[in-house]
Design a protein around this motif. Structure first.
Motif, PDB file in Angstrom:
ATOM      1  N   VAL A 200       0.769  -1.181  -0.037  1.00 45.55           N
ATOM      2  CA  VAL A 200      -0.218   0.050  -0.051  1.00 45.55           C
ATOM      3  C   VAL A 200       0.843   1.200   0.036  1.00 45.55           C
ATOM      4  O   VAL A 200       2.147   1.090   0.262  1.00 45.55           O
ATOM      5  N   ASP A 201       0.186   2.328  -0.389  1.00 44.87           N
ATOM      6  CA  ASP A 201       1.085   3.613  -0.144  1.00 44.87           C
ATOM      7  C   ASP A 201       1.438   3.799   1.352  1.00 44.87           C
ATOM      8  O   ASP A 201       0.832   3.616   2.114  1.00 44.87           O
ATOM      9  N   ARG A 202       2.615   4.950   1.439  1.00 44.40           N
ATOM     10  CA  ARG A 202       2.923   5.202   2.630  1.00 44.40           C
ATOM     11  C   ARG A 202       2.015   5.564   3.677  1.00 44.40           C
ATOM     12  O   ARG A 202       2.183   5.361   4.966  1.00 44.40           O
ATOM     13  N   GLY A 203       0.967   6.559   3.129  1.00 44.10           N
ATOM     14  CA  GLY A 203       0.043   7.372   3.944  1.00 44.10           C
ATOM     15  C   GLY A 203      -0.935   6.309   4.627  1.00 44.10           C
ATOM     16  O   GLY A 203      -1.086   6.159   5.742  1.00 44.10           O
ATOM     17  N   THR A 204      -1.374   5.130   3.817  1.00 44.66           N
ATOM     18  CA  THR A 204      -2.148   4.196   4.421  1.00 44.66           C
ATOM     19  C   THR A 204      -1.561   3.290   5.410  1.00 44.66           C
ATOM     20  O   THR A 204      -2.031   2.772   6.604  1.00 44.66           O
ATOM     21  N   GLU A 205      -0.108   3.022   4.962  1.00 48.01           N
ATOM     22  CA  GLU A 205       0.306   2.261   5.911  1.00 48.01           C
ATOM     23  C   GLU A 205       0.544   3.059   7.313  1.00 48.01           C
ATOM     24  O   GLU A 205       0.578   2.633   8.462  1.00 48.01           O
ATOM     25  N   LYS A 206       0.912   4.275   7.322  1.00 43.81           N
ATOM     26  CA  LYS A 206       1.608   5.126   8.470  1.00 43.81           C
ATOM     27  C   LYS A 206       0.187   5.034   9.286  1.00 43.81           C
ATOM     28  O   LYS A 206       0.170   4.726  10.367  1.00 43.81           O
ATOM     29  N   HIS A 207      -0.876   5.212   8.689  1.00 48.14           N
ATOM     30  CA  HIS A 207      -2.389   5.354   9.338  1.00 48.14           C
ATOM     31  C   HIS A 207      -2.599   4.193  10.149  1.00 48.14           C
ATOM     32  O   HIS A 207      -2.966   4.025  11.359  1.00 48.14           O
ATOM     33  N   ILE A 208      -2.298   2.982   9.511  1.00 47.24           N
ATOM     34  CA  ILE A 208      -2.721   1.738  10.040  1.00 47.24           C
ATOM     35  C   ILE A 208      -2.060   1.585  11.154  1.00 47.24           C
ATOM     36  O   ILE A 208      -2.413   1.005  12.201  1.00 47.24           O
ATOM     37  N   MET A 209      -0.541   1.737  11.001  1.00 46.55           N
ATOM     38  CA  MET A 209       0.583   1.330  11.936  1.00 46.55           C
ATOM     39  C   MET A 209       0.172   2.184  13.132  1.00 46.55           C
ATOM     40  O   MET A 209       0.393   1.754  14.580  1.00 46.55           O
ATOM     41  N   GLU A 210      -0.067   3.349  13.050  1.00 48.76           N
ATOM     42  CA  GLU A 210      -0.294   4.213  14.133  1.00 48.76           C
ATOM     43  C   GLU A 210      -1.552   3.933  14.910  1.00 48.76           C
ATOM     44  O   GLU A 210      -1.371   3.777  16.244  1.00 48.76           O
ATOM     45  N   THR A 211      -2.346   3.449  14.428  1.00 48.74           N
ATOM     46  CA  THR A 211      -3.699   2.901  15.096  1.00 48.74           C
ATOM     47  C   THR A 211      -3.391   1.665  15.952  1.00 48.74           C
ATOM     48  O   THR A 211      -3.624   1.573  16.913  1.00 48.74           O
ATOM     49  N   LEU A 212      -2.672   0.734  15.034  1.00 48.09           N
ATOM     50  CA  LEU A 212      -2.464  -0.504  15.815  1.00 48.09           C
ATOM     51  C   LEU A 212      -1.549  -0.356  16.848  1.00 48.09           C
ATOM     52  O   LEU A 212      -1.700  -1.056  17.887  1.00 48.09           O
ATOM     53  N   GLU A 213      -0.546   0.435  16.819  1.00 46.56           N
ATOM     54  CA  GLU A 213       0.308   0.823  17.799  1.00 46.56           C
ATOM     55  C   GLU A 213      -0.409   1.426  19.065  1.00 46.56           C
ATOM     56  O   GLU A 213      -0.096   1.106  20.292  1.00 46.56           O
ATOM     57  N   ILE A 214      -1.779   2.120  19.035  1.00 46.43           N
ATOM     58  CA  ILE A 214      -2.500   2.357  20.089  1.00 46.43           C
ATOM     59  C   ILE A 214      -3.227   1.219  20.422  1.00 46.43           C
ATOM     60  O   ILE A 214      -3.275   1.064  21.870  1.00 46.43           O
ATOM     61  N   GLU A 215      -4.121   0.486  19.679  1.00 46.45           N
ATOM     62  CA  GLU A 215      -4.826  -0.427  20.081  1.00 46.45           C
ATOM     63  C   GLU A 215      -4.428  -1.827  20.363  1.00 46.45           C
ATOM     64  O   GLU A 215      -4.636  -2.736  21.255  1.00 46.45           O
ATOM     65  N   GLU A 216      -3.195  -2.327  19.526  1.00 47.16           N
ATOM     66  CA  GLU A 216      -2.477  -3.471  19.711  1.00 47.16           C
ATOM     67  C   GLU A 216      -1.076  -3.259  19.670  1.00 47.16           C
ATOM     68  O   GLU A 216      -0.408  -3.787  18.547  1.00 47.16           O
ATOM     69  N   PRO A 217      -0.398  -2.754  20.497  1.00 45.01           N
ATOM     70  CA  PRO A 217       1.072  -2.319  20.714  1.00 45.01           C
ATOM     71  C   PRO A 217       1.827  -3.461  20.223  1.00 45.01           C
ATOM     72  O   PRO A 217       2.680  -3.415  19.581  1.00 45.01           O
ATOM     73  N   GLU A 218       1.609  -4.953  20.786  1.00 47.30           N
ATOM     74  CA  GLU A 218       2.491  -5.978  20.655  1.00 47.30           C
ATOM     75  C   GLU A 218       2.537  -6.385  19.067  1.00 47.30           C
ATOM     76  O   GLU A 218       3.151  -6.880  18.601  1.00 47.30           O
ATOM     77  N   LEU A 219       1.056  -6.229  18.630  1.00 47.28           N
ATOM     78  CA  LEU A 219       0.895  -6.913  17.206  1.00 47.28           C
ATOM     79  C   LEU A 219       1.551  -5.757  16.340  1.00 47.28           C
ATOM     80  O   LEU A 219       1.913  -6.238  15.306  1.00 47.28           O
ATOM     81  N   ALA A 220       1.343  -4.552  16.605  1.00 49.84           N
ATOM     82  CA  ALA A 220       2.074  -3.359  15.816  1.00 49.84           C
ATOM     83  C   ALA A 220       3.607  -3.809  15.828  1.00 49.84           C
ATOM     84  O   ALA A 220       4.342  -3.602  14.560  1.00 49.84           O
ATOM     85  N   ASP A 221       4.208  -4.019  16.959  1.00 51.85           N
ATOM     86  CA  ASP A 221       5.722  -4.354  16.820  1.00 51.85           C
ATOM     87  C   ASP A 221       6.027  -5.377  15.996  1.00 51.85           C
ATOM     88  O   ASP A 221       6.895  -5.378  15.513  1.00 51.85           O
ATOM     89  N   GLU A 222       5.208  -6.506  16.020  1.00 52.37           N
ATOM     90  CA  GLU A 222       5.596  -7.752  15.516  1.00 52.37           C
ATOM     91  C   GLU A 222       5.263  -7.410  13.890  1.00 52.37           C
ATOM     92  O   GLU A 222       6.203  -8.062  13.172  1.00 52.37           O
ATOM     93  N   ILE A 223       4.347  -6.825  13.576  1.00 50.75           N
ATOM     94  CA  ILE A 223       4.227  -6.472  12.077  1.00 50.75           C
ATOM     95  C   ILE A 223       5.330  -5.505  11.670  1.00 50.75           C
ATOM     96  O   ILE A 223       5.968  -5.851  10.415  1.00 50.75           O
ATOM     97  N   ARG A 224       5.765  -4.430  12.422  1.00 49.25           N
ATOM     98  CA  ARG A 224       6.856  -3.554  12.153  1.00 49.25           C
ATOM     99  C   ARG A 224       8.284  -4.335  11.797  1.00 49.25           C
ATOM    100  O   ARG A 224       8.937  -3.737  10.982  1.00 49.25           O
ATOM    101  N   LYS A 225       8.430  -5.257  12.558  1.00 44.55           N
ATOM    102  CA  LYS A 225       9.615  -6.051  12.543  1.00 44.55           C
ATOM    103  C   LYS A 225       9.824  -6.753  11.139  1.00 44.55           C
ATOM    104  O   LYS A 225      10.885  -7.299  10.897  1.00 44.55           O
ATOM    105  N   LYS A 226       8.655  -7.267  10.785  1.00 40.23           N
ATOM    106  CA  LYS A 226       8.573  -8.092   9.312  1.00 40.23           C
ATOM    107  C   LYS A 226       8.407  -7.177   8.159  1.00 40.23           C
ATOM    108  O   LYS A 226       8.659  -7.433   7.261  1.00 40.23           O
TER     109      LYS A 226
END
Length: 327
Positions: A200-226
């Motif tokens: 996806v484009d960077r804007g969509t990715e950034k929005h999703i990751m920022e939301t996940l970092e608030i709602e599911e920080p562990e999941l966001a960290d796992e996704i970011r590492k991969k």
């Protein structure tokens, strides 16, 4: 598709033309294009493709004679347990009709109109069976408030009952529901959402990751590492690589490159001065064997630098999203 093209080229025009008679029109078009774009084939690649094709044919013969269990037993004796499992897996995957096959042939924009009002879990289920390119277009087009929700559901999806899949297919007027494998189907997961977010484009990715970092920080960290691995440095242009290397310690770079493939090493050395490249190569040579753990830690340091520079807009990672236009 590349392997199929190599196989047909190796078999020669006479045999290949006979095979074409059994293929669909779109398959013939794709293969013809792939063959046309194949400039040369090394003997090693040719032998590997032929060997794999022979193993699959052998497995298919054994399955016809006595079923998958019989085929697995014979192949294990001939190829070893791991290789036999791999061959059987490839063959059974090609024999089974995947759920939502009809959906993968639908234009993403048309599919979006069809599913955008469905429950986020239903959208996540369908997207888990699409290609990353299709899913990325749909995810980008969803309302921002639904994007992270759907991405989270894809990442957290593990096993889905065939009854549920059939019901969703029925709602989508699928003609293939009766062919769904009765075993539980493994879909979604972190790897699936990572592949989508990388497209996806960077804007969509950034929005999703920022939301996940608030709602599911562990999941966001796992996704970011991969989301960006060290080998993905090949997605950067020369200027970006040079910018990254300015922040990398020479000792970390030498260790990281010990576990890198030839293409990655070339991309990095080509963006260093001749003197520094020679020094790094000398360090790599004299340090001797290095623990894989140390290599991975050094590579992760560089990946973290890349992510930091991307977040500050100092470099651009080309992901193939429609908005990745640099002017």
């Amino acid at each position: 598709m590349q392997k199929a093209a190599v196989l047909l080229i190796t078999l020669g025009p006479e045999k290949s033309s006979q095979i074409f008679k059994h293929l669909k029109e779109d398959e013939i078009e794709e293969l013809t294009l792939e063959i046309a774009n194949t400039r040369s084939i090394t003997p090693q690649v040719k032998d590997e493709v032929l060997d794999e094709f022979y193993q699959v044919c052998l497995a298919q013969k054994y399955i016809a004679e006595g079923g998958i269990g019989y085929a697995k037993e014979l192949l294990e004796k001939a190829l070893g347990e791991e290789k036999a499992r791999d061959v059987i897996g490839k063959l059974t995957a090609s024999l089974q009709v995947k759920p939502f096959e009809f959906v993968r042939k639908t234009d993403p924009s048309q599919l979006l109109n069809f599913i955008q009002d469905e429950h986020p879990q239903t959208i996540a289920l369908i997207m888990s069976y699409l290609t990353a390119a299709q899913s990325s277009l749909i995810l980008s087009a969803l309302p921002p408030e639904r994007q992270a929700d759907v991405a989270k559901r894809i990442a957290m999806m593990d096993r889905t009952s065939p009854d549920v899949i059939k019901e969703v297919e029925k709602v989508l007027e699928s003609k293939l529901s009766s062919l769904v494998n009765q075993d539980y189907t493994i879909i979604g997961g972190v790897d699936a959402v990572v592949e989508i977010l990388n497209s996806v484009d960077r804007g969509t990715e950034k929005h999703i990751m920022e939301t996940l970092e608030i709602e599911e920080p562990e999941l966001a960290d796992e996704i970011r590492k991969k989301m960006f691995v060290f080998e993905d440095i090949l997605l950067l242009d020369d200027r970006a690589i040079q910018r990254v290397l300015r922040d990398v310690e020479n000792s970390d770079l030498a260790i990281a490159l010990k576990g890198a493939n030839e293409n990655v090493q070339s991309a990095i050395f080509n963006n260093l001065s001749k003197r520094l490249a020679a020094m790094i190569k000398e360090d790599m040579e004299f340090m001797g064997p290095v623990r894989m753990k140390d290599v991975e830690e050094a590579q992760q340091k560089i990946v973290n630098i890349i992510r930091k520079l991307e977040d500050s807009a100092e470099i651009v990672i080309s992901r193939g999203g429609g908005d990745e236009i640099v002017i």
